[in-house]
Design a protein around this motif. Structure first.
Motif, PDB file in Angstrom:
ATOM      1  N   PRO A  63      35.549  45.706  52.334  1.00  0.00           N
ATOM      2  CA  PRO A  63      34.250  45.670  51.634  1.00  0.00           C
ATOM      3  C   PRO A  63      34.305  44.693  50.462  1.00  0.00           C
ATOM      4  O   PRO A  63      35.360  44.444  49.874  1.00  0.00           O
ATOM      5  N   ASP A  64      33.154  44.159  50.114  1.00  0.00           N
ATOM      6  CA  ASP A  64      33.107  43.171  49.030  1.00  0.00           C
ATOM      7  C   ASP A  64      33.580  43.745  47.704  1.00  0.00           C
ATOM      8  O   ASP A  64      34.091  43.016  46.841  1.00  0.00           O
ATOM      9  N   ILE A  65      33.408  45.037  47.540  1.00  0.00           N
ATOM     10  CA  ILE A  65      33.807  45.636  46.271  1.00  0.00           C
ATOM     11  C   ILE A  65      35.318  45.605  46.078  1.00  0.00           C
ATOM     12  O   ILE A  65      35.828  45.682  44.963  1.00  0.00           O
ATOM     13  N   LEU A  66      36.058  45.511  47.196  1.00  0.00           N
ATOM     14  CA  LEU A  66      37.515  45.480  47.107  1.00  0.00           C
ATOM     15  C   LEU A  66      38.070  44.069  47.026  1.00  0.00           C
ATOM     16  O   LEU A  66      39.274  43.889  46.822  1.00  0.00           O
ATOM     17  N   VAL A  67      37.230  43.078  47.176  1.00  0.00           N
ATOM     18  CA  VAL A  67      37.697  41.693  47.178  1.00  0.00           C
ATOM     19  C   VAL A  67      37.935  41.250  45.737  1.00  0.00           C
ATOM     20  O   VAL A  67      37.166  41.579  44.837  1.00  0.00           O
ATOM     21  N   GLY A  68      39.020  40.494  45.545  1.00  0.00           N
ATOM     22  CA  GLY A  68      39.354  39.978  44.227  1.00  0.00           C
ATOM     23  C   GLY A  68      40.146  40.934  43.372  1.00  0.00           C
ATOM     24  O   GLY A  68      40.175  40.786  42.141  1.00  0.00           O
ATOM     25  N   GLN A  69      40.820  41.899  44.004  1.00  0.00           N
ATOM     26  CA  GLN A  69      41.583  42.877  43.238  1.00  0.00           C
ATOM     27  C   GLN A  69      42.884  42.275  42.720  1.00  0.00           C
ATOM     28  O   GLN A  69      43.398  41.292  43.233  1.00  0.00           O
ATOM     29  N   ASN A  70      43.422  42.950  41.694  1.00  0.00           N
ATOM     30  CA  ASN A  70      44.651  42.463  41.063  1.00  0.00           C
ATOM     31  C   ASN A  70      45.878  42.655  41.945  1.00  0.00           C
ATOM     32  O   ASN A  70      46.826  41.874  41.865  1.00  0.00           O
ATOM     33  N   MET A 130      52.921  47.638  33.402  1.00  0.00           N
ATOM     34  CA  MET A 130      52.708  46.509  34.297  1.00  0.00           C
ATOM     35  C   MET A 130      51.343  46.550  34.970  1.00  0.00           C
ATOM     36  O   MET A 130      50.724  45.519  35.181  1.00  0.00           O
ATOM     37  N   GLY A 131      50.805  47.706  35.283  1.00  0.00           N
ATOM     38  CA  GLY A 131      49.538  47.786  35.992  1.00  0.00           C
ATOM     39  C   GLY A 131      48.331  47.885  35.095  1.00  0.00           C
ATOM     40  O   GLY A 131      47.200  47.868  35.577  1.00  0.00           O
ATOM     41  N   ASP A 132      48.556  47.996  33.775  1.00  0.00           N
ATOM     42  CA  ASP A 132      47.422  48.191  32.873  1.00  0.00           C
ATOM     43  C   ASP A 132      46.665  46.904  32.594  1.00  0.00           C
ATOM     44  O   ASP A 132      45.469  46.936  32.336  1.00  0.00           O
ATOM     45  N   MET A 133      47.346  45.790  32.608  1.00  0.00           N
ATOM     46  CA  MET A 133      46.725  44.508  32.275  1.00  0.00           C
ATOM     47  C   MET A 133      46.619  43.652  33.532  1.00  0.00           C
ATOM     48  O   MET A 133      47.185  43.974  34.573  1.00  0.00           O
ATOM     49  N   ASP A 134      45.878  42.570  33.413  1.00  0.00           N
ATOM     50  CA  ASP A 134      45.763  41.638  34.523  1.00  0.00           C
ATOM     51  C   ASP A 134      47.132  41.056  34.858  1.00  0.00           C
ATOM     52  O   ASP A 134      48.011  40.945  34.001  1.00  0.00           O
ATOM     53  N   PRO A 135      47.347  40.657  36.096  1.00  0.00           N
ATOM     54  CA  PRO A 135      48.659  40.097  36.473  1.00  0.00           C
ATOM     55  C   PRO A 135      49.005  38.877  35.638  1.00  0.00           C
ATOM     56  O   PRO A 135      48.154  38.039  35.337  1.00  0.00           O
ATOM     57  N   HIS A 136      50.270  38.786  35.270  1.00  0.00           N
ATOM     58  CA  HIS A 136      50.727  37.682  34.427  1.00  0.00           C
ATOM     59  C   HIS A 136      52.244  37.636  34.482  1.00  0.00           C
ATOM     60  O   HIS A 136      52.901  38.665  34.716  1.00  0.00           O
ATOM     61  N   VAL A1664      42.078  43.995  19.111  1.00  0.00           N
ATOM     62  CA  VAL A1664      42.887  44.618  20.157  1.00  0.00           C
ATOM     63  C   VAL A1664      42.016  45.015  21.345  1.00  0.00           C
ATOM     64  O   VAL A1664      42.376  44.795  22.510  1.00  0.00           O
ATOM     65  N   THR A1665      40.869  45.603  21.063  1.00  0.00           N
ATOM     66  CA  THR A1665      39.986  46.023  22.155  1.00  0.00           C
ATOM     67  C   THR A1665      39.473  44.828  22.941  1.00  0.00           C
ATOM     68  O   THR A1665      39.471  44.830  24.179  1.00  0.00           O
ATOM     69  N   LEU A1666      39.034  43.790  22.229  1.00  0.00           N
ATOM     70  CA  LEU A1666      38.504  42.616  22.913  1.00  0.00           C
ATOM     71  C   LEU A1666      39.600  41.896  23.705  1.00  0.00           C
ATOM     72  O   LEU A1666      39.361  41.451  24.831  1.00  0.00           O
ATOM     73  N   ASN A1667      40.792  41.779  23.141  1.00  0.00           N
ATOM     74  CA  ASN A1667      41.891  41.148  23.868  1.00  0.00           C
ATOM     75  C   ASN A1667      42.226  41.928  25.126  1.00  0.00           C
ATOM     76  O   ASN A1667      42.492  41.347  26.183  1.00  0.00           O
ATOM     77  N   ASN A1668      42.235  43.245  25.017  1.00  0.00           N
ATOM     78  CA  ASN A1668      42.517  44.058  26.192  1.00  0.00           C
ATOM     79  C   ASN A1668      41.410  43.921  27.223  1.00  0.00           C
ATOM     80  O   ASN A1668      41.673  43.875  28.429  1.00  0.00           O
ATOM     81  N   LEU A1669      40.193  43.825  26.765  1.00  0.00           N
ATOM     82  CA  LEU A1669      39.070  43.643  27.677  1.00  0.00           C
ATOM     83  C   LEU A1669      39.170  42.311  28.408  1.00  0.00           C
ATOM     84  O   LEU A1669      38.858  42.210  29.607  1.00  0.00           O
ATOM     85  N   LEU A1670      39.629  41.272  27.689  1.00  0.00           N
ATOM     86  CA  LEU A1670      39.736  39.943  28.289  1.00  0.00           C
ATOM     87  C   LEU A1670      40.896  39.829  29.261  1.00  0.00           C
ATOM     88  O   LEU A1670      40.967  38.846  30.009  1.00  0.00           O
ATOM     89  N   LEU A1671      41.805  40.774  29.245  1.00  0.00           N
ATOM     90  CA  LEU A1671      42.977  40.720  30.121  1.00  0.00           C
ATOM     91  C   LEU A1671      42.977  41.826  31.160  1.00  0.00           C
ATOM     92  O   LEU A1671      43.992  42.038  31.823  1.00  0.00           O
ATOM     93  N   ARG A1672      41.842  42.521  31.327  1.00  0.00           N
ATOM     94  CA  ARG A1672      41.776  43.610  32.307  1.00  0.00           C
ATOM     95  C   ARG A1672      40.516  43.474  33.139  1.00  0.00           C
ATOM     96  O   ARG A1672      39.396  43.500  32.611  1.00  0.00           O
ATOM     97  N   LYS A1673      40.725  43.343  34.411  1.00  0.00           N
ATOM     98  CA  LYS A1673      39.597  43.207  35.330  1.00  0.00           C
ATOM     99  C   LYS A1673      38.920  44.543  35.580  1.00  0.00           C
ATOM    100  O   LYS A1673      37.710  44.597  35.808  1.00  0.00           O
ATOM    101  N   ASP A1674      39.681  45.641  35.521  1.00  0.00           N
ATOM    102  CA  ASP A1674      39.145  46.950  35.905  1.00  0.00           C
ATOM    103  C   ASP A1674      38.157  47.510  34.892  1.00  0.00           C
ATOM    104  O   ASP A1674      37.421  48.450  35.203  1.00  0.00           O
ATOM    105  N   VAL A1675      38.123  46.972  33.652  1.00  0.00           N
ATOM    106  CA  VAL A1675      37.209  47.507  32.643  1.00  0.00           C
ATOM    107  C   VAL A1675      36.013  46.607  32.413  1.00  0.00           C
ATOM    108  O   VAL A1675      35.156  46.923  31.588  1.00  0.00           O
ATOM    109  N   CYS A1676      35.951  45.477  33.088  1.00  0.00           N
ATOM    110  CA  CYS A1676      34.812  44.558  32.919  1.00  0.00           C
ATOM    111  C   CYS A1676      33.710  44.945  33.891  1.00  0.00           C
ATOM    112  O   CYS A1676      33.578  44.376  34.989  1.00  0.00           O
ATOM    113  N   SER A1677      32.927  45.948  33.520  1.00  0.00           N
ATOM    114  CA  SER A1677      31.835  46.415  34.370  1.00  0.00           C
ATOM    115  C   SER A1677      30.691  46.888  33.495  1.00  0.00           C
ATOM    116  O   SER A1677      30.818  47.005  32.263  1.00  0.00           O
ATOM    117  N   TRP A1678      29.566  47.157  34.138  1.00  0.00           N
ATOM    118  CA  TRP A1678      28.379  47.600  33.400  1.00  0.00           C
ATOM    119  C   TRP A1678      28.626  48.947  32.742  1.00  0.00           C
ATOM    120  O   TRP A1678      28.215  49.180  31.600  1.00  0.00           O
TER     121      TRP A1678
END
Length: 1820
Positions: A63-70, A130-136, A1664-1678
């Motif tokens: 499904p499209d919702i699963l595409v682009g996962q970390n 390791m799983g909390d932030m975007d891959p790096h 800290v909150t904004l940096n974490n938001l910029l490095l996490r895909k799972d929290v960037c939602s409406w």
């Protein structure tokens, strides 16, 4: 797959161009259909044939919702097209180059720099799971670092991939992360050395290939060692399989190693003139590939970096030059011209070949020997030794082999020396290894190098497979689920084929030992031995090639060259020549293996031995050497042992395209690499078991829509999830229940997502049905209401028209009636009014006539009355005047008044007479009293003559001061006159200017009226901008200053730590090393007496150095520079003294020569006269002393008998008379002596004969004659000495009684004594000169060292030279500053001394005047014999505390060091500060500067000690920040400065300091306050930092709005379980903020400082909150945006509740607020883009684009942000010119301000509680 594809199902089908293509089924599949009807993405129809026998259906699409996962393993359908599509979407659409695949990090090379590697990003990933932030790559490095610290187990990071995939860069970033997070524990700066090894290894081991401009042509494994505190202490490097063939051969469009081109590019440097190098095109070894340059690469600049790295790693300059000589020699070796002879069977090299000469001279070998053995070889048989010529082909091969061997040995030597530089003597506790090794390679022509590389990758793949399987097994066992053995590809048979007994490598070594072995024979043996192997194949069309089926692909190898490369033959004769080189380093390169330098093995090293993977060759003899294959196999075995002993972490680098274009994705190349690096194998292993994993809470939140109300009412979420799954999925094998997670087979999450979507779709249909019905009903009701309203309004309109007609008819009749009535009434009223008017005028005329007649009669009566009254009064006066009785009465009254006046005059005369008598009596009494006082004053002055002299001196000084004051007044008057003249001129000028100003104002008003509307906005905007700019500059300046203070505090802390370490080292035997980084900051606080303005000249500094000790004084850089200046002055004094000594020695010799020749007559005459005069004066003096003693004795005896004043006066007068007579007699004696002297001088002049004697008398001088000699000593020196060397004539004439000769002999003896003293002084001076010479030698040595350092600096890079120049300039300016400071301090010191002397003199004068006034009273009291009782008056408490000097440590201990904030919680806030100030005030009151300095210094040191001890205690830090600020306020409030006394009361002004100015200590306390504030911020941030992300970003303050992860993330971090327990809610964080606020308020901290504290904390929350938001895909939602906005509103509400809205804390949250709004805004049209750009003004362009790229729909009803929309946003934001920064610096500290806040508390009202144990303090 066994399913029946239905319509609209999306699948993947193979494609020759894109590998896999997406399609949609447009017709249901039925059993037996031979094809599928599909529709491609471009709307074209396609019939896909099916393989009915293989039952292979196309792969399903996620499904499209699963595409682009970390994480790729979190996809519902795990297969190759899903992995490829996910990577492509992330890389092209979101620009994400990193993706997890289980434990593997897949890194795609973007081919352009990205802003994701800054220091802020490192800090953001540090400490995260390791799983909390975007891959790096930083996440992998952090995981390795964390596991090393937690599990105490060594770690390894394995980076692999093709050439050009970014392996080296990834390894470099991993090492940078360790260097930043770990850091070095000492001053060795080892992390910089670790990073500095990269430029060197890239220069000597990297080269340009067709695939990569900076390809690593060797493998390396770097071990970074850590101590027990996990700081970097050292490193070690192992290398593998250097590609030596590249030295002598490069393919088309390739280059040799970078170092060759760097050296050629720098050949014009002066130090490289002897190398004989030109451009790279002139050398054969560097020009075979064609183009010798790389676009965008400056070889000369890279060479400077390489040299700098060599220097940083400690490689000597001589060794560096030798390295460059060897490299240049290799280039010359390649250009040798070999001439063939005898049809090529023999050849030779010309002796005049310039390249051969350069080669021999550069390597220091014999020219003829090298010329001979390059073309000949030695054959050793049992009977004889033969020298044989070699053919042209053999010579070229031998030359190339020699070049390769030299470079390989040099490479090994450099690696060994890098390891020596990175070696540490500290015991290594653990290490992290970074393996940068080549990936699987396959080319059109594959040779021995590709065979070894693929063999290494086979071994690594085997280790990788076993590790992944092991992790899967551990996960299943941990969750306690039932599982079956997972089958995975085992490549052990392929490895056995290569390395087993009689494998490919064994057969290759065996063929190398055969005398005439060939590649064809070896290939034939392979066919015979392994032809039946499943991993070995023989090509059909070749007999010299073979095929190996590797795990990634099958590769065909050409056997040609295998034997030669495996042997790596180098002839022994050539090596022996190199061994005999005159350069030691060249000879050492080719020594035996046993003699090669090795890295020392330290105690406690890990059990894996550290040794080079390519050790030096044992010997050049090919029969006794190990082959290259054998060496590589052994080094690979050691590597695998190391990796197996560590916990591995994998990074797989992918090359997206071969053109090196940024963000271009080639699916074919990507799939090829994914298959080769093992990523797809990981996918296959994961898909074979349970790839999708959900925790019970996440599963419950995600799929609660599928549950019924009865299940939701239960409290056990785990039971609810199990019940739901059993109902939804009937096959129990499709899922498993673990202890904390649910495991799903592949495709089950997609099935659940489909059910969830169906549920939502049904709910949506229901909602749509209801809404549509409601809309229709609303429409019908609206139409019905409209029809009724129309009917009502129409009927009303008709009724109103009828009513209007009737109303108008009735109104017309009424109007007619009224009009007629009005007309008739008006006629009647007109007639009536006329009649009344006539009557009124007639009646008025008659009445007025009567009134005028009455008025006339009344006036006549009034006149008559007044006339008659006047006449009557006149008659009465005349009658009284004629009466005598009236006159008599008047006379009697006058007589009475005269009598009264006469009486008053008599009384005044009597009183005046009495007053005159009293005045005369008082005058006489006063004159007598004055006479008496004069006499008493004269008596007192005579008795106190000494005091009178002192008074005279004081009066003279007072007169001088008065004269200076009058002079100042005169100057002031002159200045006032000039000021008055200037003022008049200015007034005149001002009047003229006012007139001009009036004219200008008129013009201005006219202009302002015309442009007012246009200029107001512009002026306001300019003003705001200027104010903003000025505030910004002020903030930057304050920030720089406070950063310096912060650096000062850190350096001071650093010094304390070093001092503790030195203290520990002093108790341990062995070599002791002084700390090289002692800071000058310690002295500013611990020894302020040295740094204060009381220090004047250098001698005071030296004295204080001796008092406090050299160790502490050496820590003060200011003091050190002063001492340096003093040393220079001493050197100048030494030179002057030496010159004076030489001069005196010459004069002494001359005087001795003159004395031996003759005696000077004039000299002994003067001495005789002086002795005679002195004897007479001494006798007179003794006589006068005796008389004076007798008089004193008489007076004392008389005083004992009669103690009356008259006797004392008489005795005193007698004494004065005798002294006067004695003085007169003494004057007479003096006159007689002078007359006698004149007679003697005349007689001496008559006897002078001879010019020689005259010259001697004029030139004679006595050594040391200017020194003072006591009279009595001189007299005793010549008494009793016999006469010698005198003439009889002079003796008889001038010395009748022999006294003159005796005096001469005595003075001669005195001269000898003086000469002895001179010798002693000379000896002491010589010792001093010797000491100064020693010091000069030491300084000369130091100067030579500095010169040597300066010469080295001349060879530095331009950047380093600039830094060196800046350092020299800073030193010069510092010296000048110190000179000016010394001059200022001297002037201040003199000024203070003069002020003190003036105060003392004034006090003495006042005391003397008071004493004079008290003298008469004392005499009167003595006369009256009255004794008065003196009573002590109790004084009020003045707000001062007195203590003894010995109690100072006790005071500091009880009041600072051991004090707890709870002990003074119930008292006045900041009580310790008030107590300290009261002690300071007492020290000022008694004018004790030493006590004051000691107290303030001890206070500062005590504060630093207690803050260091409680560096993590917020309450203690806040307590002392409040007290330090309060003490600083007190020092200002009571300083006596008017600017600080405006709010003081009169009582507080009495408590001001009187004697000392504590400006410097105020500055010290201000700096200390800044340090405490920064420590307070650090403590608060440390407490608050772990709460921020979970409380602000993850806390579900609004139930049901949390952004649930739409998939089962697989966290391989072993810290994930621990991390779940460390979650905080927003309420907990607000509670912590309340705690901070209450503590600071209770302790009396200034409100302004509290506001700044929370502004800083809220900035950190935002960052800290904004940096974490910029490095996490799972929290960037409406949903996250909604939740985040609510949480921020809670924080804003808390600020308003605490009255902190003016602090600016809410403004710091603006970027976070805009980020939350950005998540909630629409992101489709151009209007949405404009709205985003206008709204997000506080966010930078990269942050906006990053959030849009990360935006993830929570469900399938949302749409992703399109790439076109993001590009549109970027175009709109181009004008901003934002800095290229992604993350905020959460460690940024705003500059703090400490506003002046005086206290209303008076010091005398403060009470000391007994709990403080300050009984030794006394109130004053």
């Amino acid at each position: 797959f066994s399913f029946s594809p239905l319509q609209y199902t999306r699948v993947w089908i193979p494609d020759p161009d894109e590998v896999w293509k997406s399609a949609e089924i447009i017709k249901d599949y039925k059993e037996g259909d031979k094809s599928l009807q599909l529709k491609l993405e471009d709307e074209t129809l396609y019939e896909y044939p099916l393989d009915l026998q293989g039952h292979e259906l196309p792969f399903l699409r996620n499904p499209d919702i699963l595409v682009g996962q970390n994480d790729l393993t979190a996809l519902s359908y795990l297969h190759e097209p899903a992995v490829l599509h996910n990577l492509k979407v992330r890389f092209l659409e979101s620009n994400h180059i990193y993706t997890y695949c289980g434990i593997v990090l897949v890194a795609i090379n973007p081919y352009e720099p990205l802003p994701i590697y800054e220091q802020d990003v490192i800090y953001a990933y540090s400490g995260q799971n390791m799983g909390d932030m975007d891959p790096h790559i930083f996440a992998v490095a952090e995981e390795a670092y964390k596991q090393m610290a937690r599990d105490e187990k060594n770690q390894s990071i394995i980076v692999s991939g093709e050439s050009g995939a970014g392996k080296t860069v990834s390894a470099k970033y991993a090492m940078r992360f360790f260097a930043t997070v770990g850091g070095s524990a000492s001053d060795t700066n080892i992390e910089a050395k670790v990073l500095a090894s990269s430029p060197i290894m890239e220069a000597i081991g990297n080269a340009k290939t067709t695939r990569n401009d900076n390809s690593s042509r060797f493998g390396k494994y770097i071990q970074i060692g850590f101590d027990k505190k996990y700081h970097i202490i050292g490193a070690n490097m192992r290398t593998y399989l250097l590609e030596k063939s590249r030295v002598v051969f490069q393919a088309e469009d390739e280059r040799n190693y970078h170092i060759f081109y760097q050296l050629c590019a720098s050949s014009s440097l002066p130090e490289f003139k002897d190398l004989g190098l030109t451009c790279a095109e002139d050398f054969f070894y560097t020009s075979q590939g064609g183009d010798t340059s790389i676009d965008g690469v400056d070889d000369a600049a890279d060479f400077e970096k390489t040299r700098h790295a060599f220097t940083l790693l400690g490689v000597k300059e001589s060794h560096q030059m030798t390295i460059f000589r060897i490299i240049a020699a290799i280039l010359h070796l390649g250009n040798l011209e070999i001439q063939g002879e005898r049809d090529g069977e023999a050849c030779s090299v010309s002796s005049e070949d310039e390249h051969l000469s350069s080669f021999c001279s550069l390597l220091g070998v014999e020219h003829s020997q090298m010329q001979h053995w390059l073309c000949h070889r030695k054959l050793v048989t049992t009977a004889e030794t033969l020298v044989k010529s070699m053919s042209l082909h053999q010579v070229e091969n031998a030359r190339n082999a020699l070049a390769k061997h030299i470079y390989a040995q040099l490479f090994t030597w450099i690696v060994q020396h890098i390891n020596v530089a990175l070696h540490s003597t500290v015991r290594q506790h653990s290490f992290i290894g970074v393996l940068d090794i080549y990936g699987f390679e396959t080319f059109e022509v594959n040779s021995f190098e590709q065979f070894c590389i693929n063999y290494a990758n086979e071994k690594l793949q085997q280790q990788f497979n076993s590790h992944v399987f092991k992790l899967e097994q551990e996960e299943y066992m941990k969750e306690e689920i039932s599982w079956t053995l997972i089958e995975f590809y085992d490549n052990q048979p392929c490895i056995d084929l290569i390395e087993a007994k009689l494998g490919i490598l064994d057969l290759l070594d065996e063929e190398c030992k055969v005398p005439k072995g060939t590649d064809q024979n070896w290939a034939q043996k392979l066919y015979d031995r392994h032809g039946a192997s499943q991993h070995f194949q023989k090509p059909r069309m070749s007999n010299t090639s073979f095929i190996i089926l590797h795990f990634a692909d099958k590769v065909e190898y050409q056997s040609e060259g295998f034997l030669e490369k495996n042997r790596d033959t180098v002839y022994e004769e050539q090596i022996n020549i190199l061994k005999n080189s005159k350069y030691q380093m060249v000879a050492d390169l080719f020594q035996e293996e046993e003699a090669a330098p090795a890295v020392p093995v330290r105690k406690g090293a890990p059990r894996i031995n550290v040794r080079s993977a390519t050790p030096p060759f044992k010997a050049a003899n090919k029969e006794h050497r190990k082959t290259v294959g054998h060496q590589f196999r052994n080094s690979l075995r050691l590597l695998m042992e190391t990796l197996n002993a560590t916990t591995p972490h994998y990074v797989r680098c992918i090359k997206p395209n071969d053109e090196k274009l940024p963000f271009k994705f080639d699916p074919k190349r990507a799939v090829q690499q994914l298959r080769a690096c093992g990523v797809l194998e990981t996918i296959r292993i994961s898909a074979a078991a349970f790839p999708s994993r959900w925790s019970y809470p996440d599963f419950f939140n995600r799929y609660r829509v599928l549950m019924n109300k009865r299940d939701l009412s239960k409290n056990d979420k785990k039971q609810i999830c199990q019940t739901l799954l059993k109902d939804l999925i009937k096959d129990p094998d499709k899922f498993q229940f673990g202890r904390t997670k649910i495991f799903f087979r592949a495709g089950q999450v997609a099935y659940l997502e489909k059910l969830r979507a169906d549920k939502f779709r049904a709910a949506t249909i229901m909602i749509q049905k209801t809404v549509r019905g409601w809309l229709q009903r609303a429409k019908y009701q609206r139409l019905r209401r409209a029809a009724l309203a129309l009917q009502r309004f129409a009927r009303g309109h008709l009724a109103r028209r009828l009513f209007e007609n009737l109303r108008r008819t009735r109104a017309a009749i009424i109007l007619q009636k009224q009009y007629r009535m009005v007309r008739m009434r008006r006629a009647f009223l007109r007639v009536r009014n006329a009649t009344l008017t006539i009557q009124a005028f007639a009646r008025g005329m008659f009445v007025r006539r009567i009134y005028h007649q009455m008025l006339t009669e009344h006036k006549a009566a009034v006149l008559q009355k007044h006339v008659r009254g006047w006449l009557a009064r006149l008659r009465l006066r005349r009658a009284r005047a004629r009466s005598a009785q009236h006159l008599k009465k008047l006379n009697i009254g006058m007589e009475n008044k005269v009598v009264q006046l006469q009486r008053k005059v008599d009384e005044q005369n009597k009183e005046n007479k009495l007053l005159n008598e009293q005045l005369s009596m008082l005058t006489s009494a006063h004159s007598s009293e004055v006479e008496k006082l004069k006499k008493e004053l004269q008596q007192y002055q005579q008795s106190q003559r000494g005091d009178g002299k002192q008074l005279l001196s004081l009066q003279e000084e007072m007169e001088q001061l008065r004269m200076e004051l009058e002079r100042a007044h005169g100057e002031r008057e002159v200045m006032e006159d000039s000021h008055g003249k200037e003022r008049d001129l200015l007034r005149k000028r001002i009047s003229d200017l006012e007139e001009e100003n009036a004219l200008l104002k008129r013009e201005k008003e006219e202009l302002n009226n015309s442009i007012l509307c246009q200029s107001e906005d512009e002026f306001a905007q300019n003003t705001v901008e200027e104010n903003t700019q000025m505030k910004k500059e002020l903030e930057e300046e304050r920030s720089r200053y406070q950063n310096l203070v912060k650096e000062y505090a850190s350096l001071e802390q650093r010094y304390d730590n070093l001092r503790d370490e030195i203290t520990i080292m002093k108790h341990t035997p062995g070599h002791r090393r002084n700390p090289s980084n002692q800071s000058s900051l310690e002295s500013d606080s611990n020894n302020p007496s040295i740094c204060t303005s009381e220090v004047g000249d250098t001698e005071d500094v030296i004295q204080q150095v001796e008092e406090i000790g050299m160790e502490k004084a050496a820590m003060d850089m200011t003091l050190f520079l002063k001492l340096q200046k003093r040393v220079r002055e001493l050197e100048l004094e030494r030179k002057k003294l030496q010159a004076q000594l030489e001069k005196k020695e010459q004069e002494s010799k001359k005087s001795q020569v003159v004395e031996t020749k003759a005696e000077v007559a004039s000299e002994h005459e003067d001495f005789a006269y002086n002795s005679l005069k002195r004897q007479e004066l001494e006798s007179e003096n003794k006589k006068l002393k005796n008389e004076l003693n007798e008089l004193r004795k008489a007076i004392a005896d008389h005083a004992t008998q009669n103690n009356s004043c008259s006797d004392v006066q008489d005795s005193y007068n007698l004494l004065l008379n005798q002294l006067k007579s004695a003085n007169e007699e003494l004057e007479v004696r003096k006159e007689e002596v002078l007359i006698l002297r004149s007679q003697i001088m005349k007689a001496a002049q008559q006897k002078e004969t001879g010019k020689d004697m005259e010259s001697i008398s004029h030139n004679a001088s006595w050594p040391n004659s200017d020194q003072y000699v006591d009279r009595e000593d001189a007299i005793e020196a010549y008494q009793g000495i016999p006469l010698q060397h005198w003439g009889t004539e002079d003796w008889g004439y001038l010395n009748e009684d022999g006294e003159l000769g005796l005096a001469y002999q005595g003075l001669k003896q005195v001269a000898r004594l003086l000469e002895a003293q001179l010798q002693e002084q000379k000896r002491e001076h010589e010792e001093e000169v010797e000491a100064l010479r020693n010091e000069m030698d030491l300084m000369q040595e130091e100067l030579e060292k500095q010169q040597q350092a300066f010469l080295q600096s001349l060879q530095l890079s331009p950047e380093a030279k600039v830094d060196f120049g800046l350092q020299q300039e800073i030193t010069r300016l510092t010296n000048e500053n110190l000179d000016l400071k010394e001059l200022l301090e001297k002037l201040e010191k003199n000024e203070k001394k003069l002020k003190k002397q003036l105060k003392i003199y004034r006090k003495k004068v006042q005391d003397f005047e008071a004493f004079q006034a008290m003298v008469p009273e004392e005499w009167r009291s003595r006369e009256g014999n009255m004794q008065m009782a003196v009573q002590r008056k109790e004084k009020d408490f003045q707000g001062m505390l007195e203590y003894c000097k010995e109690d100072e440590p006790r005071l500091i201990r009880n009041l600072i060091t051991d004090l707890k904030p709870q002990a003074v919680s119930a008292t006045v806030p900041c009580l310790p500060a008030y107590i300290l100030y009261m002690c300071i005030r007492h020290a000022d009151y008694i004018n004790d500067d030493q006590k004051l300095n000691s107290l303030l210094t001890s206070t500062i040191n005590g504060l630093k000690k207690v803050l260091k001890k409680h560096h993590n205690d917020f309450e203690m830090t806040s307590f002392w920040l409040a007290n330090t600020c309060r003490l600083l306020h007190c020092l200002k409030q009571y300083s006596g400065e008017e600017c600080f006394m405006t709010q003081n009361t009169a009582k507080q002004n009495e408590h001001c300091l009187q004697n000392f100015d504590l400006v410097e200590y105020r500055h010290a306390f201000s700096q200390l306050s800044i340090q405490i504030y920064q420590q307070l911020i650090n403590v608060a941030e440390t407490i608050l930092h772990p709460m921020i992300v979970s409380a602000v970003l993850e806390d579900e303050s609004i139930p049901g709005l949390s952004s649930v992860k739409p998939l089962g993330y697989r966290k391989y971090s072993s810290n994930s379980a621990e991390g779940d327990n460390n979650s905080y809610t927003l309420d907990e964080m607000i509670h912590q903020l309340n705690t901070f606020h209450s503590i600071m308020c209770d302790q009396g901290l200034d409100p302004e400082i509290i506001q700044q504290v929370f502004k800083q904390l809220f900035y950190m929350i935002n960052a800290v909150t904004l940096n974490n938001l910029l490095l996490r895909k799972d929290v960037c939602s409406w949903n996250t945006g909604m939740q985040l906005r609510f949480n921020i509103s809670q924080l804003e509400e808390w600020l308003r509740g605490k009255n902190l809205q003016q602090s600016g804390a809410a403004k710091t949250l603006e970027p976070l607020i805009q980020a939350a709004q950005l998540l909630q805004l629409k992101k489709k049209t151009s209007e949405d883009a404009n709205a985003i750009c206008s709204l997000c003004t506080s966010l930078m362009t990269q942050q906006i684009v990053k959030i849009l790229n990360l935006y993830t729909p929570v469900n399938e009803f949302e749409e992703r942000v399109t790439v076109t929309f993001i590009r549109n946003i970027q175009k709109l934001l181009q004008e901003r010119n934002d800095p290229p920064q992604l993350l905020l610096d959460f460690k940024h500290v705003f500059p703090v301000q400490f506003p002046y806040n005086p206290s209303a508390i008076t010091l005398d009202s403060i009470h000391l509680p007994a709990s403080l144990k300050l009984d030794f303090l006394n109130k004053v």
